[in-house]
Enzyme design. Structure first.
Site, PDB file in Angstrom:
ATOM      1  N   ARG A   1      -3.963   9.894   3.186  1.00 36.37           N
ATOM      2  CA  ARG A   1      -2.766  10.670   3.471  1.00 36.37           C
ATOM      3  C   ARG A   1      -1.990  10.968   2.184  1.00 36.37           C
ATOM      4  NH1 ARG A   1      -2.023  13.619   7.302  1.00 36.37           N
ATOM      5  NH2 ARG A   1       0.101  14.284   7.530  1.00 36.37           N
TER       6      ARG A   1
ATOM      7  N   ILE B   1       2.543  18.356   7.979  1.00 32.21           N
ATOM      8  CA  ILE B   1       3.261  18.194   6.704  1.00 32.21           C
ATOM      9  C   ILE B   1       4.284  19.323   6.548  1.00 32.21           C
ATOM     10  CG2 ILE B   1       1.459  16.843   5.537  1.00 32.21           C
ATOM     11  CD1 ILE B   1       0.660  19.447   4.088  1.00 32.21           C
ATOM     12  N   ASP B   2       4.731  19.844   7.716  1.00 30.22           N
ATOM     13  CA  ASP B   2       5.650  20.986   7.664  1.00 30.22           C
ATOM     14  C   ASP B   2       6.979  20.649   6.984  1.00 30.22           C
ATOM     15  OD1 ASP B   2       5.827  19.335   9.951  1.00 30.22           O
ATOM     16  OD2 ASP B   2       7.017  20.805  11.033  1.00 30.22           O
TER      17      ASP B   2
ATOM     18  N   ASP C   1       3.516   0.482  12.115  1.00 28.34           N
ATOM     19  CA  ASP C   1       2.298  -0.081  11.520  1.00 28.34           C
ATOM     20  C   ASP C   1       2.004  -1.504  11.999  1.00 28.34           C
ATOM     21  OD1 ASP C   1       2.149   2.290  10.150  1.00 28.34           O
ATOM     22  OD2 ASP C   1       3.018   1.498   8.311  1.00 28.34           O
TER      23      ASP C   1
ATOM     24  N   LYS D   1       0.837  -1.210   0.000  1.00 26.98           N
ATOM     25  CA  LYS D   1       0.000   0.000   0.000  1.00 26.98           C
ATOM     26  C   LYS D   1       0.867   1.254   0.000  1.00 26.98           C
ATOM     27  CE  LYS D   1      -1.852   1.897   3.967  1.00 26.98           C
ATOM     28  NZ  LYS D   1      -1.491   3.321   4.034  1.00 26.98           N
ATOM     29  N   ASN D   2       1.858   1.290   0.881  1.00 27.64           N
ATOM     30  CA  ASN D   2       2.603   2.531   1.029  1.00 27.64           C
ATOM     31  C   ASN D   2       3.571   2.793  -0.125  1.00 27.64           C
ATOM     32  OD1 ASN D   2       1.100   3.123   3.249  1.00 27.64           O
ATOM     33  ND2 ASN D   2       2.647   2.489   4.742  1.00 27.64           N
TER      34      ASN D   2
ATOM     35  N   ILE E   1       6.769   6.862  17.012  1.00 26.13           N
ATOM     36  CA  ILE E   1       6.612   7.605  15.745  1.00 26.13           C
ATOM     37  C   ILE E   1       5.416   8.569  15.808  1.00 26.13           C
ATOM     38  CG2 ILE E   1       6.382   7.395  13.203  1.00 26.13           C
ATOM     39  CD1 ILE E   1       8.924   6.010  14.268  1.00 26.13           C
TER      40      ILE E   1
ATOM     41  N   ARG F   1      -8.904  -0.263   3.252  1.00 20.98           N
ATOM     42  CA  ARG F   1      -7.914   0.640   2.650  1.00 20.98           C
ATOM     43  C   ARG F   1      -6.569  -0.053   2.479  1.00 20.98           C
ATOM     44  NH1 ARG F   1      -6.697   5.655   5.722  1.00 20.98           N
ATOM     45  NH2 ARG F   1      -5.132   5.569   4.092  1.00 20.98           N
TER      46      ARG F   1
ATOM     47  N   ARG G   1      -0.702  15.117  12.487  1.00 21.09           N
ATOM     48  CA  ARG G   1       0.176  14.559  11.442  1.00 21.09           C
ATOM     49  C   ARG G   1       0.493  15.716  10.512  1.00 21.09           C
ATOM     50  NH1 ARG G   1      -1.996   8.978   8.918  1.00 21.09           N
ATOM     51  NH2 ARG G   1       0.156   8.798   8.197  1.00 21.09           N
TER      52      ARG G   1
ATOM     53  N   CYS H   1      -5.391   8.098   8.406  1.00 18.60           N
ATOM     54  CA  CYS H   1      -5.725   7.708   9.769  1.00 18.60           C
ATOM     55  C   CYS H   1      -5.320   8.815  10.737  1.00 18.60           C
ATOM     56  CB  CYS H   1      -5.014   6.404  10.122  1.00 18.60           C
ATOM     57  SG  CYS H   1      -5.542   5.015   9.109  1.00 18.60           S
TER      58      CYS H   1
HETATM   59  N1  EPU Z   1       5.933  14.440  10.657  1.00 18.29           N
HETATM   60  C1  EPU Z   1       5.955  15.781  10.942  1.00 18.29           C
HETATM   61  N2  EPU Z   1       6.001  16.659   9.894  1.00 18.29           N
HETATM   62  C2  EPU Z   1       6.018  16.245   8.606  1.00 18.29           C
HETATM   63  C3  EPU Z   1       5.993  14.868   8.321  1.00 18.29           C
HETATM   64  C4  EPU Z   1       5.950  13.971   9.373  1.00 18.29           C
HETATM   65  O1  EPU Z   1       5.951  16.192  12.103  1.00 18.29           O
HETATM   66  O2  EPU Z   1       6.072  17.095   7.716  1.00 18.29           O
HETATM   67  C5  EPU Z   1       5.864  13.476  11.766  1.00 18.29           C
HETATM   68  C6  EPU Z   1       4.518  12.724  11.751  1.00 18.29           C
HETATM   69  O3  EPU Z   1       3.522  13.458  12.419  1.00 18.29           O
HETATM   70  C7  EPU Z   1       4.882  11.436  12.460  1.00 18.29           C
HETATM   71  C8  EPU Z   1       6.327  11.176  12.007  1.00 18.29           C
HETATM   72  O4  EPU Z   1       6.829  12.457  11.562  1.00 18.29           O
HETATM   73  O5  EPU Z   1       4.850  11.636  13.845  1.00 18.29           O
HETATM   74  C9  EPU Z   1       6.495  10.153  10.914  1.00 18.29           C
HETATM   75  O6  EPU Z   1       5.742  10.487   9.802  1.00 18.29           O
HETATM   76  P1  EPU Z   1       6.078  10.024   8.320  1.00 18.29           P
HETATM   77  O7  EPU Z   1       6.098  11.250   7.485  1.00 18.29           O
HETATM   78  O8  EPU Z   1       7.274   9.127   8.299  1.00 18.29           O
HETATM   79  O9  EPU Z   1       4.799   9.177   7.999  1.00 18.29           O
HETATM   80  P2  EPU Z   1       3.871   9.281   6.738  1.00 18.29           P
HETATM   81  O10 EPU Z   1       4.695   9.441   5.517  1.00 18.29           O
HETATM   82  O11 EPU Z   1       2.771  10.260   6.990  1.00 18.29           O
HETATM   83  C10 EPU Z   1       3.951   6.746   6.177  1.00 18.29           C
HETATM   84  C11 EPU Z   1       2.923   5.682   6.011  1.00 18.29           C
HETATM   85  C12 EPU Z   1       2.360   5.304   7.365  1.00 18.29           C
HETATM   86  C13 EPU Z   1       3.488   4.861   8.276  1.00 18.29           C
HETATM   87  C14 EPU Z   1       4.584   5.937   8.334  1.00 18.29           C
HETATM   88  C15 EPU Z   1       5.787   5.503   9.139  1.00 18.29           C
HETATM   89  C16 EPU Z   1       2.017   6.235   3.849  1.00 18.29           C
HETATM   90  C17 EPU Z   1       0.889   6.749   3.074  1.00 18.29           C
HETATM   91  N3  EPU Z   1       1.863   6.187   5.168  1.00 18.29           N
HETATM   92  O12 EPU Z   1       3.248   7.845   6.746  1.00 18.29           O
HETATM   93  O13 EPU Z   1       1.496   4.203   7.125  1.00 18.29           O
HETATM   94  O14 EPU Z   1       2.978   4.653   9.570  1.00 18.29           O
HETATM   95  O15 EPU Z   1       5.009   6.283   7.015  1.00 18.29           O
HETATM   96  O16 EPU Z   1       6.362   4.366   8.607  1.00 18.29           O
HETATM   97  O17 EPU Z   1       3.049   5.842   3.308  1.00 18.29           O
HETATM   98  C18 EPU Z   1      -0.228   2.689   7.647  1.00 18.29           C
HETATM   99  O18 EPU Z   1       0.104   2.059   6.629  1.00 18.29           O
HETATM  100  O19 EPU Z   1      -1.039   2.242   8.499  1.00 18.29           O
HETATM  101  C19 EPU Z   1       0.373   4.007   7.878  1.00 18.29           C
HETATM  102  C20 EPU Z   1      -0.110   4.871   8.740  1.00 18.29           C
END
Ligand code: EPU
Length: 418
Positions: free
Chosen positions: A92, A123-124, A304, A22-23, A326, A396, A121, A116
């Site tokens: 996301r 995106i800064d 995850d 998925k990711n 995380i 999903r 979460r 989720c």
């Molecule tokens: N974070 C920030 N600012 C940002 C980006 C991230 O503070 O700009 C923080 C997040 O809030 C979090 C941490 O950094 O606390 C990690 O976030 P990351 O960006 O690595 O996660 P993501 O890209 O939003 C992906 C997967 C998630 C998985 C995480 C960690 C996708 C679509 N989602 O999320 O998958 O948990 O990486 O491996 O790829 C799932 O599959 O259930 C899932 C949630």
């Protein structure tokens, strides 16, 4: 609205084939628009996130050909159209269109992504990186407008190795002028899958899968071709199912190196399995040792799988713990798992799990994707019927879950709520 109904207590035996990750696919589809021509992606998982992203591609006027095996995305008539909120907030990964549309058109209009809910979460990191590459960002009624006259390669030091930010920087810098370096990049296998796809189009990305990624901007990107890697989280979930109720349950189409941290934990717990080149056979394991584990970025134990493995730790002899590092809030499963008989206390970001307990069936609610997976794992153990509502979360990320689990002996159905 749908609900999942499971009557547990059945041994699971046979073979479950793991689908594409998925990711990975959720980033590969937005990445596909970067080809100046067309792209083909194999091993597409049949999950609802793919349906939503395909709708976005169609909205952008990409021509889509989809078979059970591959998806072809033809970009010859692509247009830059604002992505409406009711699509961006479904998942996301809609935020990957920020990076890919910025490269393609130097102008993106998109709303805040969904996905989720595990607390804030942000995106800064993504937005800061776009700015560092030369973009200007403004918001208008919850809509992001990101534009750049020119994208220029630079050094991006991520404060945290964010998966999403690492991929978005690759997408936004692949055609930027000069060299971009990402320091403190995420190393998850999905990152390499995306870089391989972009490189197949002619991008120049080196170091994906390590902490430092170098991207030399190119002028053109031709046809892209890639296969989606197997989903290590889906695999991990079914491996845990095997440890709970498996009788020679075979999980095939896996990449064992992607599962090292899980297998290390299973060894400590005392789970019995046989590992082969691309498959694993798992058996119900008893007399499990309690353990303490902590989620970490790859190659550490994945966040995850932290919720799903709490079901297995509930069967261990003594007190185990899981520390979530995380996300701030990823404990939505605990309330319902306790209603099914677990004895879990939450202290800050730590689950303290007392075992062994027996699960019993009841009416529960999936609060997010992996919380839902956690509940269906517990339901496989409970002899009574369990009903899980909000099952859309599970769909999903788990392809054909009813078919896959029924074929190995589970009593499971998903039905429409009237
Ligand atoms: N974070 C920030 N600012 C940002 C980006 C991230 O503070 O700009 C923080 C997040 O809030 C979090 C941490 O950094 O606390 C990690 O976030 P990351 O960006 O690595 O996660 P993501 O890209 O939003 C992906 C997967 C998630 C998985 C995480 C960690 C996708 C679509 N989602 O999320 O998958 O948990 O990486 O491996 O790829 C799932 O599959 O259930 C899932 C949630």
């Amino acid at each position: 609205m749908k609900k999942m109904v499971i009557t547990g207590g059945k041994e699971l035996s046979g073979r479950i084939k793991i689908n594409g990750a998925k990711n990975s696919i959720v980033a590969l589809l937005p990445a596909a628009i970067l080809s100046d021509d067309e792209s083909t992606i194999y091993n597409i998982p049949d999950i609802t996130d793919v349906e939503v992203l395909t709708k976005i591609l169609i909205l952008l006027n990409c021509q889509i050909t989809k078979t059970s095996d591959y998806i072809k995305i033809d970009n010859k008539k692509i247009e830059n159209i604002a992505i409406p909120e009711d699509l961006s907030n479904r998942l996301r990964a809609s935020y990957y269109f920020m990076g890919s549309l910025l490269t393609k058109f130097k102008h993106v209009e998109i709303y805040y992504p969904g996905g989720c809910n595990f607390g804030a979460r942000q995106i800064d990191y993504h937005l800061k990186a776009f700015e560092a590459l030369g973009a200007k960002i403004r918001t208008e009624n919850n809509k992001f407008i990101i534009e750049a006259e020119e994208l220029i390669g630079t050094k991006i030091n991520l404060d945290f190795p964010s998966v999403g930010a690492t991929i978005n920087v690759m997408l936004a810098s692949v055609k930027a002028k000069g060299k971009t370096i990402i320091n403190n990049a995420a190393c998850e296998p999905e990152i390499l899958n995306i870089a391989t796809f972009l490189n197949s189009m002619g991008a120049k990305i080196k170091g994906a899968g390590t902490k430092t990624i170098e991207i030399i901007g190119v002028k053109k990107l031709s046809n892209g071709l890639v296969g989606v890697i197997p989903d290590r989280i889906e695999a991990g979930t079914y491996i845990i199912a095997g440890a709970l109720v498996g009788k020679n349950l075979e999980i095939c189409n896996i990449i064992p190196q992607h599962l090292t941290s899980l297998l290390t934990i299973l060894d400590k717990l005392g789970v019995k399995y046989i590992l082969d080149k691309d498959k694993i056979i798992v058996n119900k394991s008893v007399n499990l040792n309690p353990i303490n584990l902590k989620t970490e970025v790859y190659p550490g134990f994945p966040t995850d799988l932290a919720q799903p493995i709490s079901v297995l730790l509930s069967k261990a002899n003594g007190i185990s713990s899981i520390t979530e590092t995380i996300y701030n809030k990823r404990m939505g499963h605990v309330k319902y798992l306790n209603e099914m008989g677990a004895n879990i206390k939450v202290e800050d970001n730590k689950e303290i799990i007392k075992g062994p307990i027996d699960f019993h069936g009841t009416l529960v609610e999936a609060s997010d994707l992996r919380a839902g997976a956690t509940l269906f794992l517990a339901a496989l153990l409970a002899k009574e019927q369990t009903t899980i509502i909000n099952v859309e979360f599970i769909l999903r990320g788990y392809e054909k879950i009813v078919k896959k689990l029924s074929e190995v002996g589970a009593n499971i159905s998903v039905v429409e709520i009237k």
